[in-house]
Motif scaffolding. Structure first.
Motif, PDB file in Angstrom:
ATOM      1  N   THR A   1       0.945  -1.218  -0.091  1.00 27.28           N
ATOM      2  CA  THR A   1       0.022   0.040  -0.192  1.00 27.28           C
ATOM      3  C   THR A   1       0.742   1.275   0.093  1.00 27.28           C
ATOM      4  OG1 THR A   1      -1.736  -1.013   1.074  1.00 27.28           O
ATOM      5  CG2 THR A   1      -1.712   1.366   1.128  1.00 27.28           C
ATOM      6  N   MET A   2       1.968   1.287   0.656  1.00 31.37           N
ATOM      7  CA  MET A   2       2.947   2.403   0.748  1.00 31.37           C
ATOM      8  C   MET A   2       3.341   2.521  -0.694  1.00 31.37           C
ATOM      9  SD  MET A   2       4.846   1.490   4.496  1.00 31.37           S
ATOM     10  CE  MET A   2       6.099   2.616   4.137  1.00 31.37           C
ATOM     11  N   LEU A   3       3.829   1.473  -1.266  1.00 32.95           N
ATOM     12  CA  LEU A   3       4.517   1.563  -2.577  1.00 32.95           C
ATOM     13  C   LEU A   3       3.388   2.161  -3.535  1.00 32.95           C
ATOM     14  CD1 LEU A   3       6.884  -1.220  -3.542  1.00 32.95           C
ATOM     15  CD2 LEU A   3       7.289   1.253  -3.272  1.00 32.95           C
ATOM     16  N   ARG A   4       2.170   1.634  -3.392  1.00 28.85           N
ATOM     17  CA  ARG A   4       1.400   2.084  -4.535  1.00 28.85           C
ATOM     18  C   ARG A   4       0.830   3.503  -4.296  1.00 28.85           C
ATOM     19  NH1 ARG A   4      -3.837  -0.810  -3.013  1.00 28.85           N
ATOM     20  NH2 ARG A   4      -4.020   0.781  -1.689  1.00 28.85           N
ATOM     21  N   ASN A   5       0.610   4.098  -3.201  1.00 33.91           N
ATOM     22  CA  ASN A   5       0.337   5.394  -2.787  1.00 33.91           C
ATOM     23  C   ASN A   5       1.403   6.287  -3.265  1.00 33.91           C
ATOM     24  OD1 ASN A   5      -1.864   4.769  -1.718  1.00 33.91           O
ATOM     25  ND2 ASN A   5      -1.286   4.905   0.344  1.00 33.91           N
ATOM     26  N   ARG A   6       2.712   5.817  -3.253  1.00 33.31           N
ATOM     27  CA  ARG A   6       3.791   6.604  -3.729  1.00 33.31           C
ATOM     28  C   ARG A   6       4.012   6.685  -5.203  1.00 33.31           C
ATOM     29  NH1 ARG A   6       5.722   5.240   1.487  1.00 33.31           N
ATOM     30  NH2 ARG A   6       7.410   6.558   2.532  1.00 33.31           N
ATOM     31  N   TRP A   7       3.679   5.569  -5.697  1.00 34.21           N
ATOM     32  CA  TRP A   7       3.555   5.499  -7.405  1.00 34.21           C
ATOM     33  C   TRP A   7       2.605   6.415  -8.000  1.00 34.21           C
ATOM     34  CZ3 TRP A   7       6.133   3.709 -11.454  1.00 34.21           C
ATOM     35  CH2 TRP A   7       5.550   3.703 -12.528  1.00 34.21           C
ATOM     36  N   GLU A   8       1.313   6.218  -7.222  1.00 35.08           N
ATOM     37  CA  GLU A   8       0.306   7.123  -7.775  1.00 35.08           C
ATOM     38  C   GLU A   8       0.455   8.370  -7.689  1.00 35.08           C
ATOM     39  OE1 GLU A   8      -3.126   5.592  -6.024  1.00 35.08           O
ATOM     40  OE2 GLU A   8      -3.259   3.764  -7.181  1.00 35.08           O
ATOM     41  N   PHE A   9       1.211   8.852  -6.824  1.00 41.19           N
ATOM     42  CA  PHE A   9       1.624  10.378  -6.382  1.00 41.19           C
ATOM     43  C   PHE A   9       2.574  10.990  -7.303  1.00 41.19           C
ATOM     44  CE2 PHE A   9       4.257  13.576  -4.615  1.00 41.19           C
ATOM     45  CZ  PHE A   9       3.313  14.490  -4.123  1.00 41.19           C
ATOM     46  N   ALA A  10       3.669   9.935  -7.611  1.00 43.18           N
ATOM     47  CA  ALA A  10       4.874  10.366  -8.381  1.00 43.18           C
ATOM     48  C   ALA A  10       4.284  10.287  -9.810  1.00 43.18           C
ATOM     49  CB  ALA A  10       5.953   9.485  -8.179  1.00 43.18           C
ATOM     50  N   ARG A  11       3.475   9.503 -10.085  1.00 44.64           N
ATOM     51  CA  ARG A  11       2.917   9.315 -11.535  1.00 44.64           C
ATOM     52  C   ARG A  11       2.311  10.505 -11.822  1.00 44.64           C
ATOM     53  NH1 ARG A  11      -1.045   4.439 -13.032  1.00 44.64           N
ATOM     54  NH2 ARG A  11      -1.955   5.744 -11.452  1.00 44.64           N
ATOM     55  N   GLU A  12       1.290  10.881 -11.110  1.00 48.75           N
ATOM     56  CA  GLU A  12       0.543  12.087 -11.548  1.00 48.75           C
ATOM     57  C   GLU A  12       1.351  13.420 -11.403  1.00 48.75           C
ATOM     58  OE1 GLU A  12      -2.678  14.296 -12.516  1.00 48.75           O
ATOM     59  OE2 GLU A  12      -2.427  12.189 -12.677  1.00 48.75           O
ATOM     60  N   TRP A  13       2.343  13.406 -10.552  1.00 49.10           N
ATOM     61  CA  TRP A  13       3.045  14.655 -10.342  1.00 49.10           C
ATOM     62  C   TRP A  13       4.020  14.981 -11.557  1.00 49.10           C
ATOM     63  CZ3 TRP A  13       3.335  18.935  -7.237  1.00 49.10           C
ATOM     64  CH2 TRP A  13       4.250  19.540  -7.392  1.00 49.10           C
ATOM     65  N   ALA A  14       4.568  13.679 -12.085  1.00 47.06           N
ATOM     66  CA  ALA A  14       5.311  13.971 -13.320  1.00 47.06           C
ATOM     67  C   ALA A  14       4.331  13.997 -14.525  1.00 47.06           C
ATOM     68  CB  ALA A  14       5.677  12.407 -13.646  1.00 47.06           C
TER      69      ALA A  14
ATOM     70  N   MET B   1       0.798   3.968 -17.463  1.00 53.61           N
ATOM     71  CA  MET B   1       2.096   3.123 -17.116  1.00 53.61           C
ATOM     72  C   MET B   1       1.540   2.708 -15.485  1.00 53.61           C
ATOM     73  SD  MET B   1       6.114   3.705 -16.986  1.00 53.61           S
ATOM     74  CE  MET B   1       6.034   5.394 -15.926  1.00 53.61           C
ATOM     75  N   ILE B   2       1.637   1.661 -15.076  1.00 52.28           N
ATOM     76  CA  ILE B   2       1.428   0.738 -14.068  1.00 52.28           C
ATOM     77  C   ILE B   2       2.859   0.570 -13.320  1.00 52.28           C
ATOM     78  CG2 ILE B   2      -0.933   0.389 -14.665  1.00 52.28           C
ATOM     79  CD1 ILE B   2      -0.172  -2.524 -15.065  1.00 52.28           C
TER      80      ILE B   2
END
Length: 344
Positions: free
Chosen positions: A266-279, A298-299
């Motif tokens: 869950t920690m990784l998924r939340n970080r991924w979704e935040f970083a992906r949207e920020w990028a 990208m997933i």
């Protein structure tokens, strides 16, 4: 049979493996009818016996009877699957199958009912997975004596009776990778580095232990396969591991927060979704709307696909990803276009 449980009969058999198994039945021979199988678990057999004697839910002779028994069979049913994700997926499939097939008798289900289910199912790929589970339970039921009816689609594996599935075609280019990588924190960057360097599944990056020496040992959660990675051959893993060894952590996993906490999915998924949207927002602000759309498509699991693309050949990628077939690697993981050399 006993006085306490009239009509409860048992058969004890020794299997080829040497294990002794007791099968329980509800005896109906005095009525000229076949016995009702109650399974191999004594407590469950008593519960089914009580349902029959006391007029409880009538599931005997239906597919629901096998669904219920398969859920409780610790040796060949749902509890026998070690992977928690697999069990959770099967439970979801059962929720869809039960309302349609649970009340049906074995003889009443034909191929046309299976294909009709798939046509009506809006989630086509999930429908295929549900049919696969129904076949698993069906074959298990035949083995355990709940039915003698063959799977309605037996021998039709090449007839394409299931919904067509298309492989996910998505290439993680350097631009896409770097955009999200730079937007992520250290934890996400480490997970992306581990996965793209070794081809590990994301959940394996969380569970892989910190190595003592120069070999990183993988014990794949999904397949149970093991592999050792020679850290001296990696450009990025040695520095990552050295930085992890400097962290004062209360766990033994390679992936860790800077404060020493273990990392969860869950920690990784939340970080991924935040970083992906920020990028995506950053590149969209620069006018690169097409790149932003590709970033959002990208997933996190695509990091394993990038590892396959970075491999020097299909065979090397298949070995890295621990696939049983090179064709599987080519179809699902090698998305980079082959570059050919003109002959003249």
């Amino acid at each position: 049979m006993t006085n306490k449980y009239p009509n409860l009969r048992s058969h004890t058999r020794k299997r080829k493996s040497g294990r002794v198994v007791t099968y329980y039945f509800y005896d109906r021979r005095q009525n000229g009818e076949p016995d009702i199988p109650l399974g191999t678990d004594y407590e469950q057999a008593i519960a089914k016996w009580e349902e029959i004697r006391k007029g409880g839910p009538r599931i005997v002779g239906t597919i629901e009877e096998a669904f219920a028994a398969w859920e409780g069979d610790k040796e060949g049913g749902l509890p026998s699957y070690q992977n928690a994700e697999t069990r959770a997926g099967y439970i979801k499939c059962l929720k869809k199958l039960r309302p349609v097939f649970g009340a049906a008798t074995w003889e009443s289900v034909e191929l046309v009912h299976l294909t009709g289910y798939l046509r009506r199912r809006t989630a086509k790929t999930r429908g295929n997975r549900e049919m696969a589970l129904l076949q698993i339970v069906w074959n298990w039921a035949r083995k355990e004596g709940y039915t003698a009816v063959h799977w309605p689609a037996a021998g039709l594996e090449k007839s394409r009776w299931k919904n067509p599935e298309n492989a996910r075609e998505f290439e993680v280019t350097d631009d896409l990778f770097e955009a999200v990588y730079q937007a992520g924190d250290q934890v996400l960057q480490d997970a992306m580095d581990i996965s793209t360097a070794t081809g590990m599944r994301i959940k394996d990056t969380i569970n892989v232990p910190l190595p003592d020496g120069d070999l990183l040992r993988l014990h794949a959660n999904k397949t149970g396969k093991k592999a050792d990675f020679d850290l001296s051959l990696s450009e990025i893993l040695p520095s990552l591991i050295n930085r992890r060894r400097a962290v004062r952590a209360h766990h033994l996993m390679l992936l860790s927060t800077p404060t020493g906490r273990p990392v969860t999915y869950t920690m990784l998924r939340n970080r991924w979704e935040f970083a992906r949207e920020w990028a995506a927002l950053n590149v969209a602000a620069a006018g690169e709307t097409e790149l932003a759309e590709r970033i959002r498509a990208m997933i996190l699991r695509d990091m394993r696909k990038r590892a396959g693309d970075l491999s020097e050949s299909d065979e090397a990628a298949s070995q890295l990803l621990q696939h049983s077939s090179v064709n599987l690697t080519r179809k699902h993981y090698r998305t980079k276009v082959t570059r050919l050399r003109p002959v003249r």
